[in-house]
Motif scaffolding. Sequence first.
Motif, PDB file in Angstrom:
ATOM      1  N   ARG A 259       0.837  -1.185   0.000  1.00  9.47           N
ATOM      2  CA  ARG A 259       0.000   0.000   0.000  1.00  9.47           C
ATOM      3  C   ARG A 259       0.876   1.240   0.000  1.00  9.47           C
ATOM      4  NH1 ARG A 259      -5.066   1.690   3.965  1.00  9.47           N
ATOM      5  NH2 ARG A 259      -5.702   3.505   2.751  1.00  9.47           N
ATOM      6  N   TRP A 260       0.745   2.024  -1.052  1.00  9.33           N
ATOM      7  CA  TRP A 260       1.434   3.313  -1.181  1.00  9.33           C
ATOM      8  C   TRP A 260       0.348   4.365  -1.353  1.00  9.33           C
ATOM      9  CZ3 TRP A 260       2.073   7.807  -3.671  1.00  9.33           C
ATOM     10  CH2 TRP A 260       3.276   8.501  -3.500  1.00  9.33           C
ATOM     11  N   GLY A 261       0.368   5.391  -0.485  1.00  6.19           N
ATOM     12  CA  GLY A 261      -0.624   6.445  -0.570  1.00  6.19           C
ATOM     13  C   GLY A 261      -1.982   5.983  -0.071  1.00  6.19           C
ATOM     14  N   THR A 262      -2.989   6.806  -0.332  1.00  3.36           N
ATOM     15  CA  THR A 262      -4.359   6.550   0.099  1.00  3.36           C
ATOM     16  C   THR A 262      -5.304   6.940  -1.025  1.00  3.36           C
ATOM     17  OG1 THR A 262      -3.764   7.048   2.389  1.00  3.36           O
ATOM     18  CG2 THR A 262      -6.111   7.095   1.836  1.00  3.36           C
ATOM     19  N   ALA A 263      -6.329   6.142  -1.235  1.00  2.23           N
ATOM     20  CA  ALA A 263      -7.341   6.503  -2.231  1.00  2.23           C
ATOM     21  C   ALA A 263      -7.923   7.866  -1.877  1.00  2.23           C
ATOM     22  CB  ALA A 263      -8.434   5.454  -2.274  1.00  2.23           C
ATOM     23  N   GLY A 264      -7.945   8.770  -2.815  1.00  2.00           N
ATOM     24  CA  GLY A 264      -8.400  10.131  -2.558  1.00  2.00           C
ATOM     25  C   GLY A 264      -7.278  11.083  -2.214  1.00  2.00           C
ATOM     26  N   ALA A 302       7.905   9.741   6.544  1.00  2.00           N
ATOM     27  CA  ALA A 302       8.408   9.735   7.920  1.00  2.00           C
ATOM     28  C   ALA A 302       7.670   8.707   8.759  1.00  2.00           C
ATOM     29  CB  ALA A 302       8.257  11.131   8.533  1.00  2.00           C
ATOM     30  N   ASP A 303       6.376   8.516   8.486  1.00  2.00           N
ATOM     31  CA  ASP A 303       5.604   7.475   9.150  1.00  2.00           C
ATOM     32  C   ASP A 303       5.163   6.484   8.084  1.00  2.00           C
ATOM     33  OD1 ASP A 303       4.009   5.824  10.614  1.00  2.00           O
ATOM     34  OD2 ASP A 303       2.504   7.328  11.146  1.00  2.00           O
ATOM     35  N   ALA A 304       5.861   5.360   8.017  1.00  2.00           N
ATOM     36  CA  ALA A 304       5.567   4.355   6.988  1.00  2.00           C
ATOM     37  C   ALA A 304       4.857   3.144   7.571  1.00  2.00           C
ATOM     38  CB  ALA A 304       6.865   3.933   6.303  1.00  2.00           C
ATOM     39  N   THR A 305       4.200   3.293   8.718  1.00  2.00           N
ATOM     40  CA  THR A 305       3.480   2.190   9.333  1.00  2.00           C
ATOM     41  C   THR A 305       2.409   1.671   8.371  1.00  2.00           C
ATOM     42  OG1 THR A 305       3.818   3.210  11.500  1.00  2.00           O
ATOM     43  CG2 THR A 305       2.159   1.457  11.349  1.00  2.00           C
ATOM     44  N   ASP A 306       2.421   0.363   8.130  1.00  5.67           N
ATOM     45  CA  ASP A 306       1.455  -0.281   7.232  1.00  5.67           C
ATOM     46  C   ASP A 306       1.481   0.311   5.830  1.00  5.67           C
ATOM     47  OD1 ASP A 306       0.580  -1.945   9.289  1.00  5.67           O
ATOM     48  OD2 ASP A 306      -0.875  -0.480   9.978  1.00  5.67           O
ATOM     49  N   ARG A 307       2.616   0.827   5.419  1.00  4.88           N
ATOM     50  CA  ARG A 307       2.760   1.371   4.073  1.00  4.88           C
ATOM     51  C   ARG A 307       3.979   0.733   3.395  1.00  4.88           C
ATOM     52  NH1 ARG A 307      -1.612   2.681   5.202  1.00  4.88           N
ATOM     53  NH2 ARG A 307      -2.662   4.686   4.891  1.00  4.88           N
ATOM     54  N   SER A 308       4.089   0.965   2.091  1.00  2.85           N
ATOM     55  CA  SER A 308       5.155   0.387   1.271  1.00  2.85           C
ATOM     56  C   SER A 308       5.922   1.509   0.589  1.00  2.85           C
ATOM     57  CB  SER A 308       4.549  -0.553   0.227  1.00  2.85           C
ATOM     58  OG  SER A 308       3.708  -1.511   0.837  1.00  2.85           O
ATOM     59  N   PRO A 309       6.813   2.177   1.307  1.00  4.69           N
ATOM     60  CA  PRO A 309       7.499   3.346   0.734  1.00  4.69           C
ATOM     61  C   PRO A 309       8.526   2.996  -0.335  1.00  4.69           C
ATOM     62  CG  PRO A 309       8.372   2.849   2.909  1.00  4.69           C
ATOM     63  CD  PRO A 309       7.204   1.932   2.712  1.00  4.69           C
ATOM     64  N   PHE A 464      -1.607   3.113  -4.609  1.00  6.93           N
ATOM     65  CA  PHE A 464      -1.511   1.754  -5.139  1.00  6.93           C
ATOM     66  C   PHE A 464      -1.674   0.785  -3.984  1.00  6.93           C
ATOM     67  CE2 PHE A 464       0.410  -2.216  -6.319  1.00  6.93           C
ATOM     68  CZ  PHE A 464       0.034  -2.387  -7.640  1.00  6.93           C
ATOM     69  N   GLU A 465      -2.492  -0.238  -4.208  1.00  6.61           N
ATOM     70  CA  GLU A 465      -2.706  -1.236  -3.155  1.00  6.61           C
ATOM     71  C   GLU A 465      -2.909  -2.601  -3.791  1.00  6.61           C
ATOM     72  OE1 GLU A 465      -5.247  -2.026   0.967  1.00  6.61           O
ATOM     73  OE2 GLU A 465      -5.674  -0.271  -0.268  1.00  6.61           O
ATOM     74  N   ALA A 466      -2.386  -3.623  -3.124  1.00  7.50           N
ATOM     75  CA  ALA A 466      -2.593  -5.010  -3.546  1.00  7.50           C
ATOM     76  C   ALA A 466      -2.865  -5.852  -2.316  1.00  7.50           C
ATOM     77  CB  ALA A 466      -1.358  -5.534  -4.282  1.00  7.50           C
TER      78      ALA A 466
END
Length: 815
Positions: A259-264, A302-309, A464-466
């Motif tokens: 998951r990169w970013g957020t929908a919207g 800076a906060d990549a918790t539960d994200r895919s930077p 982007f999310e998978a």
Amino acid sequence: MKKSRKRTTFAMGACLMLAVSAQAATYEFTSGEGFTNGALAGQAGWSGDNENTVNTNDGGSVLFPAAAAWRSNYAADSFDSANNRFTAAADLSWVEAATNGGNDVASIQIQGGGNSIRGYITRVQKKNPEGHSVLYALNIKNSLDQAWEYENVSQSVFGVNDVDDFETDPMHLSMTLERGASSNEWAYTLSVSNRVSGDTVEVSGVDKTSSSNFYAAASYVAGINSSRDDSTSGCSNRMVHAFYFDATYVAPPGPTIVRWGTAGGDVNIVTNGTQDFVPYPAYTAYGDNRECNPIIGTNYYADATDRSPVFNHAGSNGSNTKSVTEDGSGDFIASAKNQLAYRKIVTWENFLVDNHTLDSLAVETRRSANKGDDYSYFRWIIKKGTGEWFASAEVPTTAGFALYEENDPAAISWYSFNPYQQIDNVTFASNSTAITMDDVFVVGTFSSFTNSDGGYCALQTRYFEATANPGQVSETLLQWGDTGGDTNLVSATQQFVDRGTSDIENYTGGTTSTPPIGVDYYPDNTDRSPVINAAVNLKWANTIGIGDGDDSIYYAHNNANLEGMFVWEDWTQDPAEVVALSMEIKRSGTGNSNTVVRFLVENNVGDWFASEPLEVTTKDAYTSVVGNAGGMTWFEFTPMNSKVVGFGAVASPAMTNIVSAGYYVQAQGPGAWNAVNTRLFRVSGYAESTEPPASSYEIWAALKGLTPGVNDGKADHADSDTLNNWGEYVFGGDPLDGGNIGSQPVLGAGAGEYVCYLIGDDAVRAVVKATDNLTMPNWQPIATNDVSATDGVLGAYTNAVDTSGGKLFLKLEVE
């Protein structure tokens, strides 16, 4: 005026990945179905009020009463509660009549546990005939009589006007409910469609609440409701021309792996301005395992918790915009250039969860141009553990950010391609390949634009999310070298042994052609296979060895025909099944006009097989050659003897019991310098395991979030309801939700049937036992249900029970 009516069976539901006890029914209220003129109640099993009446003379319809309100009828068929998606729909029409009022026109509803959820059409403004435009609304209320949605709909959708046309076109009203994992949680979709024009209005929502009775109902029925009377609704001749329903089970989505970013849009990805990729200028050819994003830290994620930077990137031009751009509507990955055409690839190789059976993909992307843009698109792309790459068909993109979702990637067409080259040179196979979504290790997108005026044009992604589920994963079984090359294999060029002698012209199993392993050759061979057994058709002393610099297996000479076979007999893991073979190879020299390779395998009884020839098209640069073991054509093969190899008839070798693997290469040309270099050879597949594979129950426990060794045992009782974990599994319940114990057995006393619902696992056996008293019970088995299915889907098992006696007590024991 009278509208023409087109009677068409409407396709219900969506393309489903998994279904259980799927049910569907259609009623058109015709004499052929056994209907007669008169009250709907009592016909074909329909229940309810008598005022809704059937008319078979017009091809079949149900007329709502003019003077009575809230008259309901339900179809005899019931939805099995083992399903979790329920759809009810009706084809409707009416005539705008009164000029006053403004209320419900017609409803469809799903009932369970004594409660209903209702989807309906309301006439909000009523000044017709001879008034201004009528406004309608689409509504849905839950079983607590709370509104979930209210959406205005123009009268034009219904095919009426303000002058002389007050009868609607045939309309299709549809309501789908999907039961959530948490108690009383539902998602819904409600839509109204014009059968003639195709105009559609749809509303949907998630995380909606119903009554507990409705959520936990053992079964559901669906039906129609007249809502208000004619005078209140301002309509007449309110008719139902067909009614439909279906029930299916939809597997919940797997955990998020990328998951990169957020929908919207997410405005907190970068700070202190736009952050360039590292390195910059960016790569123009794709390579594995590269980190191309900005440096992670204060200014980027800076906060990549539960994200895919971390992402990988290559574009057809390395300069201009290659950045994560700070933007008030959501920071985005930007790859751009002012030129006639531009292409780029972005991938994520590091997953948040170690799941590799791809379940869904989503991206929010756009193209942004200062001048013209002739055409822009993206393709979903994946890389499997075999090393093979696949891309979807083109998906056109727009000038504004739009969300694109693919919830069943296994159902779309996939095309093989090779990204390991200049991005401008990437091509895609013209014919699609049937693939499964297991063993996926890389996900991303390939994007492109063409721009006839050469102005600045950008390809931008802000989300982007998978998601993926657990599944079988291939592993590396044998490897020499590495992707992109390994420069630590030799300290200086090393010759093969037996070079210059006739021994190198004959293949002999169990021998070694490579130099001694040590300081000068493969000093660090952890998880590698350094020993090669080779045979070539030219025995000159310096034609074959391990070259320093790019540290590759080289075979070269001023000769018009080079042939050789390079075989590995030592594996890093004992192979249970070979799935794919791959290599990175380069052909060069003025004497090299064409080069082909064939993958080789030997089984445990000494039979050899060679794949179809695979052409090395690129010259003077390494290219990746990948072969799917199950997808290639194989031929009988005779290893080299006195400089000659043999290719025989087409064969169908099993990819189990393989003991040797390698490749044959032939490089031809006019007789000048002719060279072939190989810097990577890899075999992937499934390794023999000393541990038994995870059982279906163990996979289910992991998916449900149970903790290994803490509360994941069959006898554990994580939610302290009436079932332990094994019972929750067998009956389709949730081990962490005390309100969800799945589908319980049902006794139809009148029919003498005892129906139980069991998971599709051939390890499950359920025994029905009976006794005539509970004071001193003597439980005796009366039926045994041995599950043969292995699909993880609930199935219904019907057992005949003698209910003619005075008393009978039943219980179900599950082994």
